[in-house]
Write an enzyme that holds these catalytic residues in place. Structure first.
Site, PDB file in Angstrom:
ATOM      1  N   MET A 229       0.843  -1.205   0.000  1.00 39.22           N
ATOM      2  CA  MET A 229       0.000   0.000   0.000  1.00 39.22           C
ATOM      3  C   MET A 229       0.882   1.262   0.000  1.00 39.22           C
ATOM      4  SD  MET A 229      -3.401  -0.901   2.118  1.00 39.22           S
ATOM      5  CE  MET A 229      -2.745  -0.582   3.741  1.00 39.22           C
TER       6      MET A 229
ATOM      7  N   HIS B  47       8.950   1.272   3.550  1.00 41.04           N
ATOM      8  CA  HIS B  47      10.033   1.279   4.539  1.00 41.04           C
ATOM      9  C   HIS B  47      10.871   0.032   4.317  1.00 41.04           C
ATOM     10  CE1 HIS B  47       7.484  -1.656   6.466  1.00 41.04           C
ATOM     11  NE2 HIS B  47       6.494  -0.772   6.574  1.00 41.04           N
TER      12      HIS B  47
ATOM     13  N   GLY C 172      10.900  -2.774   5.692  1.00 45.95           N
ATOM     14  CA  GLY C 172      10.134  -4.020   5.667  1.00 45.95           C
ATOM     15  C   GLY C 172       9.708  -4.352   4.244  1.00 45.95           C
ATOM     16  N   HIS C 173       9.182  -3.348   3.537  1.00 46.98           N
ATOM     17  CA  HIS C 173       8.791  -3.541   2.138  1.00 46.98           C
ATOM     18  C   HIS C 173      10.026  -3.814   1.269  1.00 46.98           C
ATOM     19  CE1 HIS C 173       5.490  -0.635   3.493  1.00 46.98           C
ATOM     20  NE2 HIS C 173       4.789  -1.663   3.071  1.00 46.98           N
TER      21      HIS C 173
ATOM     22  N   GLY D 238       4.795 -10.274   4.178  1.00 44.25           N
ATOM     23  CA  GLY D 238       5.605 -10.151   5.396  1.00 44.25           C
ATOM     24  C   GLY D 238       4.950 -10.840   6.591  1.00 44.25           C
ATOM     25  N   GLN D 239       5.774 -11.491   7.392  1.00 44.76           N
ATOM     26  CA  GLN D 239       5.319 -12.157   8.615  1.00 44.76           C
ATOM     27  C   GLN D 239       4.697 -11.153   9.596  1.00 44.76           C
ATOM     28  OE1 GLN D 239       5.077 -15.280   9.400  1.00 44.76           O
ATOM     29  NE2 GLN D 239       4.606 -15.047  11.572  1.00 44.76           N
ATOM     30  N   LYS D 240       5.053  -9.878   9.455  1.00 39.36           N
ATOM     31  CA  LYS D 240       4.470  -8.818  10.286  1.00 39.36           C
ATOM     32  C   LYS D 240       2.936  -8.937  10.296  1.00 39.36           C
ATOM     33  CE  LYS D 240       3.586  -4.455  11.694  1.00 39.36           C
ATOM     34  NZ  LYS D 240       2.497  -4.061  10.888  1.00 39.36           N
TER      35      LYS D 240
ATOM     36  N   GLN E 159      -2.805 -12.278   7.894  1.00 38.86           N
ATOM     37  CA  GLN E 159      -2.958 -12.061   6.449  1.00 38.86           C
ATOM     38  C   GLN E 159      -2.233 -13.159   5.666  1.00 38.86           C
ATOM     39  OE1 GLN E 159      -2.743  -8.038   4.622  1.00 38.86           O
ATOM     40  NE2 GLN E 159      -0.700  -8.638   4.024  1.00 38.86           N
TER      41      GLN E 159
ATOM     42  N   MET F 177       8.578  -2.408  11.822  1.00 40.89           N
ATOM     43  CA  MET F 177       8.377  -1.291  10.900  1.00 40.89           C
ATOM     44  C   MET F 177       6.964  -1.346  10.334  1.00 40.89           C
ATOM     45  SD  MET F 177      11.865  -0.745   8.893  1.00 40.89           S
ATOM     46  CE  MET F 177      13.380  -0.515   9.793  1.00 40.89           C
TER      47      MET F 177
HETATM   48  P1  AMP Z   1       1.423  -2.920   3.451  1.00 40.32           P
HETATM   49  O1  AMP Z   1       1.995  -1.861   2.556  1.00 40.32           O
HETATM   50  O2  AMP Z   1       1.350  -2.530   4.892  1.00 40.32           O
HETATM   51  O3  AMP Z   1       0.145  -3.510   2.909  1.00 40.32           O
HETATM   52  O4  AMP Z   1       2.482  -4.108   3.416  1.00 40.32           O
HETATM   53  C1  AMP Z   1       2.873  -4.700   2.205  1.00 40.32           C
HETATM   54  C2  AMP Z   1       3.629  -5.963   2.511  1.00 40.32           C
HETATM   55  O5  AMP Z   1       4.779  -5.635   3.287  1.00 40.32           O
HETATM   56  C3  AMP Z   1       2.800  -6.960   3.339  1.00 40.32           C
HETATM   57  O6  AMP Z   1       3.063  -8.276   2.881  1.00 40.32           O
HETATM   58  C4  AMP Z   1       3.333  -6.747   4.732  1.00 40.32           C
HETATM   59  O7  AMP Z   1       3.205  -7.888   5.561  1.00 40.32           O
HETATM   60  C5  AMP Z   1       4.789  -6.442   4.447  1.00 40.32           C
HETATM   61  N1  AMP Z   1       5.387  -5.720   5.574  1.00 40.32           N
HETATM   62  C6  AMP Z   1       4.941  -4.566   6.152  1.00 40.32           C
HETATM   63  N2  AMP Z   1       5.728  -4.228   7.188  1.00 40.32           N
HETATM   64  C7  AMP Z   1       6.666  -5.197   7.295  1.00 40.32           C
HETATM   65  C8  AMP Z   1       7.777  -5.423   8.182  1.00 40.32           C
HETATM   66  N3  AMP Z   1       8.053  -4.596   9.181  1.00 40.32           N
HETATM   67  N4  AMP Z   1       8.525  -6.516   7.978  1.00 40.32           N
HETATM   68  C9  AMP Z   1       8.261  -7.378   6.951  1.00 40.32           C
HETATM   69  N5  AMP Z   1       7.250  -7.218   6.088  1.00 40.32           N
HETATM   70  C10 AMP Z   1       6.464  -6.141   6.247  1.00 40.32           C
END
Ligand code: AMP
Length: 284
Positions: free
Chosen positions: A30, A34, A36-37, A147-149, A153, A184
């Protein structure tokens, strides 16, 4: 890096790919990117010849009083980051491109979607499953990275991929954390200085729970009680839920054996943060 905004343009890119076959990895996001992405992107790079990233703030996964409008959208910064990582294509659809007028079809992964975060965010996982299925159909990747975060999901998406016979390998990458342990998240930028400090309570509670398991505690309820007490000691934090479940199918776990998933959702000020860890019973 190519940027495409429409499904038709993406399909044109796909047809060129068919002419010169190569493995394709996909990282849906989305935005407000950061480390993580970016770590997902780097893993994708290692495992496939082409990497496609999408940025789409998906309205159907936000509840009516959630932060859809507020959600950060630093697009030019995100484009620069992805370009630097060597991403081949950024898919950047508009809302009407994915949800045109008359849209009526949703995917629900039953039961799992109503538990944990789904209980407090009704409709959230229906929105997630629907958009992920649409994106997988459009992008047609060999590998897709999550991500495992967002542990719940991941489990729901794996279930959907299996149930609907999708021809894609799901890769789950570990949670990337700040030096003090905070996972993150694009939402961390909502935190004030004091709240940012308080937010470390999530990781600290997870670590304490793992220490208890290591020192012999197996009773899920007793571990959860410690977590609740730890969060309650932080005045800026309010626990929404803490649960220990099976890391395979989210079913309830009373005794920790082998491994189990501990998940937390905590409000720090008005920001809702989630985190999780896999509790491991050390085998002799
Ligand atoms: P989002 O933009 O929040 O929808 O996240 C996109 C992808 O990045 C999803 O698969 C999340 O699980 C992953 N993600 C977000 N934050 C982290 C993180 N801190 N560590 C690992 N993966 C992450």
């Amino acid at each position: 890096m190519h940027i495409v905004n429409t499904i038709a343009d993406f399909r044109q890119y796909q047809s060129r790919k068919l002419a010169a076959p190569s493995s394709l990895a996909f990282v849906p996001t989305m935005g407000a990117l950061h480390e993580g992405h970016l770590n997902l992107v780097r893993q994708a790079r290692e495992l496939a010849q082409q990497v496609v990233v999408s940025i789409f703030v998906n309205p159907t996964q936000f509840g009516p009083v959630e932060d859809y409008e507020l959600y950060p959208r630093p697009l030019s910064q995100d484009v620069a980051l992805l370009d630097r990582e060597g991403v081949d294509l950024l898919f950047l659809p508009s809302v009407p491109e994915l949800y045109p007028p008359g849209f009526r079809t949703y995917v629900t992964v039953e039961e799992m979607s109503e538990r944990l975060c789904g209980h407090f965010r009704p409709g959230h996982f229906r929105g997630v499953a629907t958009v992920v299925l649409k994106l997988l159909h459009i992008v047609q990747p060999d590998l897709a990275f999550f991500g495992q975060k967002d542990a719940q999901q991941c489990i729901i998406i794996r279930r959907m991929v299996e149930d609907l016979n999708l021809n894609v390998r799901i890769v789950i990458a570990p949670t990337v954390r700040e030096p003090d342990g905070l996972a993150m998240s694009s939402r961390n930028r909502y935190l004030s200085g004091e709240e940012r400090r308080a937010a470390t309570v999530l990781f600290q509670s997870l670590q304490e729970a793992q220490r208890e398991v290591t020192s012999g505690e197996r009773d899920a309820e007793r571990i959860l009680q410690q977590v609740r007490e730890r969060v309650a000691r932080e005045p800026l934090a309010r626990l929404q839920y803490a649960e220990i479940v099976s890391s395979q199918d989210l079913s309830e776990v009373r005794k920790v054996e082998g491994e189990a998933l501990l998940l937390l959702a905590v409000f720090v000020g008005s920001t809702r943060l989630i985190d999780n860890t896999i509790l491991q019973v050390e085998r002799p």
